[in-house]
Write an enzyme that holds these catalytic residues in place. Structure first.
Site, PDB file in Angstrom:
ATOM      1  N   CYS A  40       0.833  -1.203   0.000  1.00  0.00           N
ATOM      2  CA  CYS A  40       0.000   0.000   0.000  1.00  0.00           C
ATOM      3  C   CYS A  40       0.868   1.253   0.000  1.00  0.00           C
ATOM      4  CB  CYS A  40      -0.934  -0.069   1.214  1.00  0.00           C
ATOM      5  SG  CYS A  40      -1.963   1.359   1.479  1.00  0.00           S
ATOM      6  N   THR A  42       1.343   3.883   2.043  1.00  0.00           N
ATOM      7  CA  THR A  42       2.173   4.312   3.184  1.00  0.00           C
ATOM      8  C   THR A  42       3.476   3.552   3.241  1.00  0.00           C
ATOM      9  OG1 THR A  42       0.300   3.416   4.308  1.00  0.00           O
ATOM     10  CG2 THR A  42       1.297   5.291   5.304  1.00  0.00           C
ATOM     11  N   GLU A  63      -0.977  -4.620   5.477  1.00  0.00           N
ATOM     12  CA  GLU A  63      -2.206  -5.121   4.846  1.00  0.00           C
ATOM     13  C   GLU A  63      -2.093  -6.637   4.757  1.00  0.00           C
ATOM     14  OE1 GLU A  63      -4.483  -2.517   1.621  1.00  0.00           O
ATOM     15  OE2 GLU A  63      -3.218  -3.974   0.609  1.00  0.00           O
ATOM     16  N   CYS A  92      -9.098  -2.316  21.497  1.00  0.00           N
ATOM     17  CA  CYS A  92      -8.920  -2.926  22.828  1.00  0.00           C
ATOM     18  C   CYS A  92     -10.238  -3.084  23.566  1.00  0.00           C
ATOM     19  CB  CYS A  92      -7.928  -2.109  23.660  1.00  0.00           C
ATOM     20  SG  CYS A  92      -8.616  -0.579  24.373  1.00  0.00           S
ATOM     21  N   CYS A  95     -10.170   1.238  26.257  1.00  0.00           N
ATOM     22  CA  CYS A  95      -9.639   2.598  26.408  1.00  0.00           C
ATOM     23  C   CYS A  95     -10.783   3.608  26.270  1.00  0.00           C
ATOM     24  CB  CYS A  95      -8.546   2.883  25.374  1.00  0.00           C
ATOM     25  SG  CYS A  95      -9.138   3.089  23.677  1.00  0.00           S
ATOM     26  N   CYS A  98     -12.237   3.637  22.653  1.00  0.00           N
ATOM     27  CA  CYS A  98     -13.084   2.483  22.338  1.00  0.00           C
ATOM     28  C   CYS A  98     -14.413   2.569  23.089  1.00  0.00           C
ATOM     29  CB  CYS A  98     -12.370   1.178  22.674  1.00  0.00           C
ATOM     30  SG  CYS A  98     -11.068   0.701  21.508  1.00  0.00           S
ATOM     31  N   CYS A 106      -8.494   3.588  18.654  1.00  0.00           N
ATOM     32  CA  CYS A 106      -8.065   3.000  19.927  1.00  0.00           C
ATOM     33  C   CYS A 106      -6.698   3.567  20.323  1.00  0.00           C
ATOM     34  CB  CYS A 106      -7.967   1.483  19.758  1.00  0.00           C
ATOM     35  SG  CYS A 106      -7.272   0.590  21.149  1.00  0.00           S
ATOM     36  N   ARG A 110      -0.973   3.045  21.152  1.00  0.00           N
ATOM     37  CA  ARG A 110      -0.652   4.078  20.174  1.00  0.00           C
ATOM     38  C   ARG A 110       0.783   4.602  20.307  1.00  0.00           C
ATOM     39  NH1 ARG A 110      -1.861   9.824  20.476  1.00  0.00           N
ATOM     40  NH2 ARG A 110      -2.016  10.623  18.357  1.00  0.00           N
ATOM     41  N   CYS A 169      -6.560  -3.066   4.819  1.00  0.00           N
ATOM     42  CA  CYS A 169      -6.429  -1.611   4.661  1.00  0.00           C
ATOM     43  C   CYS A 169      -7.418  -1.079   3.624  1.00  0.00           C
ATOM     44  CB  CYS A 169      -4.993  -1.177   4.324  1.00  0.00           C
ATOM     45  SG  CYS A 169      -4.857   0.638   4.231  1.00  0.00           S
ATOM     46  N   ARG A 364      -3.785  -3.017  -6.789  1.00  0.00           N
ATOM     47  CA  ARG A 364      -3.083  -3.635  -5.680  1.00  0.00           C
ATOM     48  C   ARG A 364      -2.166  -4.740  -6.176  1.00  0.00           C
ATOM     49  NH1 ARG A 364      -3.656  -0.241  -2.699  1.00  0.00           N
ATOM     50  NH2 ARG A 364      -4.126  -0.273  -0.485  1.00  0.00           N
TER      51      ARG A 364
HETATM   52  P1  NAD Z   1      -3.779   5.215  -5.756  1.00  0.00           P
HETATM   53  O1  NAD Z   1      -2.481   5.742  -6.210  1.00  0.00           O
HETATM   54  O2  NAD Z   1      -4.121   3.790  -6.044  1.00  0.00           O
HETATM   55  O3  NAD Z   1      -4.955   6.102  -6.348  1.00  0.00           O
HETATM   56  C1  NAD Z   1      -4.897   7.484  -6.463  1.00  0.00           C
HETATM   57  C2  NAD Z   1      -5.728   7.882  -7.688  1.00  0.00           C
HETATM   58  O4  NAD Z   1      -5.828   9.306  -7.708  1.00  0.00           O
HETATM   59  C3  NAD Z   1      -5.110   7.437  -9.006  1.00  0.00           C
HETATM   60  O5  NAD Z   1      -6.067   6.751  -9.798  1.00  0.00           O
HETATM   61  C4  NAD Z   1      -4.689   8.780  -9.656  1.00  0.00           C
HETATM   62  O6  NAD Z   1      -4.785   8.747 -11.071  1.00  0.00           O
HETATM   63  C5  NAD Z   1      -5.701   9.735  -9.042  1.00  0.00           C
HETATM   64  N1  NAD Z   1      -5.268  11.135  -9.040  1.00  0.00           N
HETATM   65  C6  NAD Z   1      -4.034  11.644  -8.821  1.00  0.00           C
HETATM   66  N2  NAD Z   1      -4.048  12.974  -8.911  1.00  0.00           N
HETATM   67  C7  NAD Z   1      -5.332  13.335  -9.193  1.00  0.00           C
HETATM   68  C8  NAD Z   1      -5.983  14.581  -9.434  1.00  0.00           C
HETATM   69  N3  NAD Z   1      -5.311  15.726  -9.351  1.00  0.00           N
HETATM   70  N4  NAD Z   1      -7.301  14.587  -9.677  1.00  0.00           N
HETATM   71  C9  NAD Z   1      -7.977  13.420  -9.746  1.00  0.00           C
HETATM   72  N5  NAD Z   1      -7.421  12.211  -9.548  1.00  0.00           N
HETATM   73  C10 NAD Z   1      -6.103  12.162  -9.276  1.00  0.00           C
HETATM   74  O7  NAD Z   1      -3.853   5.457  -4.172  1.00  0.00           O
HETATM   75  P2  NAD Z   1      -4.818   4.732  -3.110  1.00  0.00           P
HETATM   76  O8  NAD Z   1      -4.211   3.444  -2.679  1.00  0.00           O
HETATM   77  O9  NAD Z   1      -6.193   4.715  -3.641  1.00  0.00           O
HETATM   78  O10 NAD Z   1      -4.688   5.738  -1.865  1.00  0.00           O
HETATM   79  C11 NAD Z   1      -5.245   7.031  -1.935  1.00  0.00           C
HETATM   80  C12 NAD Z   1      -4.918   7.827  -0.681  1.00  0.00           C
HETATM   81  O11 NAD Z   1      -5.590   7.257   0.445  1.00  0.00           O
HETATM   82  C13 NAD Z   1      -3.453   7.876  -0.299  1.00  0.00           C
HETATM   83  O12 NAD Z   1      -3.154   9.187   0.120  1.00  0.00           O
HETATM   84  C14 NAD Z   1      -3.385   6.924   0.880  1.00  0.00           C
HETATM   85  O13 NAD Z   1      -2.290   7.213   1.728  1.00  0.00           O
HETATM   86  C15 NAD Z   1      -4.704   7.192   1.534  1.00  0.00           C
HETATM   87  N6  NAD Z   1      -5.172   6.186   2.501  1.00  0.00           N
HETATM   88  C16 NAD Z   1      -5.777   6.646   3.623  1.00  0.00           C
HETATM   89  C17 NAD Z   1      -6.257   5.770   4.581  1.00  0.00           C
HETATM   90  C18 NAD Z   1      -6.973   6.268   5.799  1.00  0.00           C
HETATM   91  O14 NAD Z   1      -7.247   5.457   6.688  1.00  0.00           O
HETATM   92  N7  NAD Z   1      -7.322   7.544   5.890  1.00  0.00           N
HETATM   93  C19 NAD Z   1      -6.100   4.383   4.384  1.00  0.00           C
HETATM   94  C20 NAD Z   1      -5.503   3.945   3.201  1.00  0.00           C
HETATM   95  C21 NAD Z   1      -5.044   4.853   2.265  1.00  0.00           C
HETATM   96  C1  022 Z   2      -2.947   3.327   5.461  1.00  0.00           C
HETATM   97  N1  022 Z   2      -2.882   4.655   5.625  1.00  0.00           N
HETATM   98  C2  022 Z   2      -2.544   5.203   4.448  1.00  0.00           C
HETATM   99  C3  022 Z   2      -2.398   4.192   3.568  1.00  0.00           C
HETATM  100  N2  022 Z   2      -2.647   3.040   4.210  1.00  0.00           N
HETATM  101  C4  022 Z   2      -3.142   5.322   6.800  1.00  0.00           C
HETATM  102  C5  022 Z   2      -2.218   6.239   7.279  1.00  0.00           C
HETATM  103  C6  022 Z   2      -2.484   6.921   8.464  1.00  0.00           C
HETATM  104  C7  022 Z   2      -3.670   6.715   9.144  1.00  0.00           C
HETATM  105  C8  022 Z   2      -4.570   5.791   8.671  1.00  0.00           C
HETATM  106  C9  022 Z   2      -4.310   5.093   7.494  1.00  0.00           C
HETATM  107  C10 022 Z   2      -3.960   7.449  10.312  1.00  0.00           C
HETATM  108  C11 022 Z   2      -4.975   8.378  10.459  1.00  0.00           C
HETATM  109  C12 022 Z   2      -4.907   8.883  11.743  1.00  0.00           C
HETATM  110  C13 022 Z   2      -3.853   8.258  12.372  1.00  0.00           C
HETATM  111  N3  022 Z   2      -3.245   7.400  11.502  1.00  0.00           N
HETATM  112  C14 022 Z   2      -3.439   8.505  13.767  1.00  0.00           C
HETATM  113  C15 022 Z   2      -4.103   7.533  14.672  1.00  0.00           C
HETATM  114  C16 022 Z   2      -3.940   7.936  16.121  1.00  0.00           C
HETATM  115  O1  022 Z   2      -3.136   8.819  16.399  1.00  0.00           O
HETATM  116  O2  022 Z   2      -4.589   7.322  16.955  1.00  0.00           O
HETATM  117  C17 022 Z   2      -2.138   6.599  11.786  1.00  0.00           C
HETATM  118  C18 022 Z   2      -2.298   5.252  12.126  1.00  0.00           C
HETATM  119  C19 022 Z   2      -1.174   4.445  12.428  1.00  0.00           C
HETATM  120  C20 022 Z   2       0.099   5.001  12.402  1.00  0.00           C
HETATM  121  C21 022 Z   2       0.261   6.327  12.063  1.00  0.00           C
HETATM  122  C22 022 Z   2      -0.855   7.121  11.751  1.00  0.00           C
HETATM  123  C23 022 Z   2       1.281   4.157  12.748  1.00  0.00           C
HETATM  124  O3  022 Z   2       1.157   3.044  13.186  1.00  0.00           O
HETATM  125  N4  022 Z   2       2.502   4.619  12.556  1.00  0.00           N
HETATM  126  C24 022 Z   2      -3.656   4.600  12.162  1.00  0.00           C
HETATM  127 ZN    ZN Z   3      -2.705   1.098   3.554  1.00  0.00          ZN
END
Ligand code: NAD
Ligand code: 022
Ligand code: ZN
Length: 370
Positions: A40, A42, A63, A92, A95, A98, A106, A110, A169, A364
């Site tokens: 993934c 990150t 993942e 957990c 906490c 949770c 959780c 952390r 993930c 993926r």
């Molecule tokens: P990815 O690279 O598979 O997909 C990104 C998509 O965005 C691609 O299809 C790309 O063409 C498109 N894109 C890029 N620039 C663009 C633009 N300007 N306008 C429109 N589309 C555009 O990435 P992903 O695996 O889908 O992850 C996306 C994001 O989600 C990442 O930042 C990742 O870190 C984050 N993420 C967050 C969490 C969370 O818990 N918040 C969990 C997993 C992933």
């Molecule tokens: C997963 N992520 C991006 C791609 N795949 C992702 C990255 C960060 C987070 C979640 C998913 C995230 C959001 C908020 C937090 N994290 C903070 C959570 C908290 O502080 O309780 C995050 C997480 C884990 C870690 C860092 C940031 C870590 O283990 N290093 C859930």
């Molecule tokens: Zn991820």
């Protein structure tokens, strides 16, 4: 014991496939034989050196799915032989967070998780006696890894590891953002920015919620066909439209989105995602992780007139409670995963997964252990 792992010795370098020492589980911990893991964003963010909090040497991967092979003293929720999905967001159930029922974040482990350590402040991995950091509490790029009991979700044994690892993930993050964080209602109009591994799962979450319009926005036109297979009803390539993207989306949705999702990690898109929401009630959910130090902005007027800005981690899912249900949804045919696993590689070729990610040719890549 020894196990095979992909180790990141220094930022910006390819991962090295080596044998590492892994200690058995201590009280409250479990050892998992990882069978499959997704690669993934990150993982690459930290490997590349762009993550200012990145620690080296480390074993990345968050993942993963596998089999419990040993449990430490006091472990009650799993036994050897159980199939599990690793959780970077543990649960957990004790906490403040949770117990609040208001968040899935959780806090039990952390502090140490962020430092690449187990809750007792030590690492289970080493090479020649020198410790190797854990990563996001998972380290699924090791054939055997150790996690706290609260960081594994027990799942049914008939589910294939090479598909359900992605529930660890991307699948849960995308579907959960729709069903848990936004709680999208039937008939809603949804706009999804970024149709990658996360955005396509947002689309299928919106389809599950019986959304009306599901508009996908991506600069890669190759993502249109895949989006449509997941339930997308309209596609917008920002480079192909004349004029302002926000105005175009407001027009297309007949006044603005009821819900929008930012799945890229770009702060300009985050603003556009908020501003394309319907006046009075539209909600925008930030899923994408922006680079360190980035800031979002909009005019307060956007919020005063009723738009809502939210963010979500792991789709708001409570790992041990919700992840087994999502596995059931997959096994019951309610969600699609197979089409999103575009590549499979053995651990020895894991560095190719990062190349595929950069090229934009993969959704993926899954690494299978043998
Ligand atoms: P990815 O690279 O598979 O997909 C990104 C998509 O965005 C691609 O299809 C790309 O063409 C498109 N894109 C890029 N620039 C663009 C633009 N300007 N306008 C429109 N589309 C555009 O990435 P992903 O695996 O889908 O992850 C996306 C994001 O989600 C990442 O930042 C990742 O870190 C984050 N993420 C967050 C969490 C969370 O818990 N918040 C969990 C997993 C992933
Ligand atoms: C997963 N992520 C991006 C791609 N795949 C992702 C990255 C960060 C987070 C979640 C998913 C995230 C959001 C908020 C937090 N994290 C903070 C959570 C908290 O502080 O309780 C995050 C997480 C884990 C870690 C860092 C940031 C870590 O283990 N290093 C859930
Ligand atoms: Zn991820």
């Amino acid at each position: 014991m020894k196990t095979r792992a992909a180790v990141a010795f220094a930022a910006g370098e390819p991962l090295s496939i080596v044998d590492v020492d892994v200690q058995g589980p201590r009280p409250g911990e479990v050892m998992v034989e990882v069978r499959a893991t997704g690669v993934c964003h990150t993982d690459e963010f930290t490997r590349s050196g762009a993550d200012p909090e990145g620690l080296f040497p480390a074993i990345f991967g968050h993942e993963g799915a596998g089999v419990v092979v040993e449990v430490g003293a006091g472990v009650t929720s799993v036994v050897p032989g159980d199939h599990v999905i690793l959780l970077y967001t543990p649960e957990c159930r004790a906490c403040k967070s949770c117990l609040s029922r208001k968040t899935n974040l959780c806090t039990a482990i952390r502090a140490t998780q962020g430092k690449g350590l187990m809750p007792d402040g030590t690492s289970r991995f080493s090479i020649d006696g020198k410790p190797i950091h854990h990563y996001m509490g998972c380290s699924s790029f090791a054939h055997h890894t150790v996690l706290p009991e609260i960081a594994v979700a027990k799942v049914r044994k008939d589910a294939p590891f090479d598909k359900i690892c992605y529930i660890g993930c991307g699948v849960t993050t995308g579907i959960g953002a729709v069903l848990f964080t936004a709680d999208v209602e039937a008939g809603a109009n949804v706009v999804v920015f970024g149709l990658g591994g996360i955005g396509l799962n947002v689309i299928q979450g919106a389809r599950m919620a019986a959304a009306n319009m599901i508009v996908g926005v991506d600069i890669n036109p190759a993502r249109e066909a895949l989006g449509r297979r997941f339930g997308m009803t309209h596609f917008v390539d920002p480079r192909a439209i004349k004029g302002d993207l926000v105005a175009h989306l407001v027009e297309l949705t007949g006044g603005g989105a009821d819900y929008s999702f930012e799945c890229v990690g770009d702060v300009t898109l985050m603003r556009q995602a908020l501003e394309c929401c319907h006046r009075g009630w539209g909600q925008s959910i930030i899923i994408g992780v922006a680079g360190a130090g980035k800031e979002i902005s909009t005019r307060p007027f956007q919020l005063v007139t009723g738009r809502v800005w939210k963010g979500t981690a792991f789709g708001g899912a409570r790992g041990r409670t919700d992840v087994p249900k999502i596995v059931d949804w997959y096994m019951d045919g309610r969600i699609q995963i197979d089409e999103l696993i575009t590549h499979k590689l053995p651990l020895a070729r894991i560095n190719e997964a990062f190349d595929l990610m950069h090229a934009g040719t993969s959704i993926r890549t899954v690494i299978e252990f043998d």
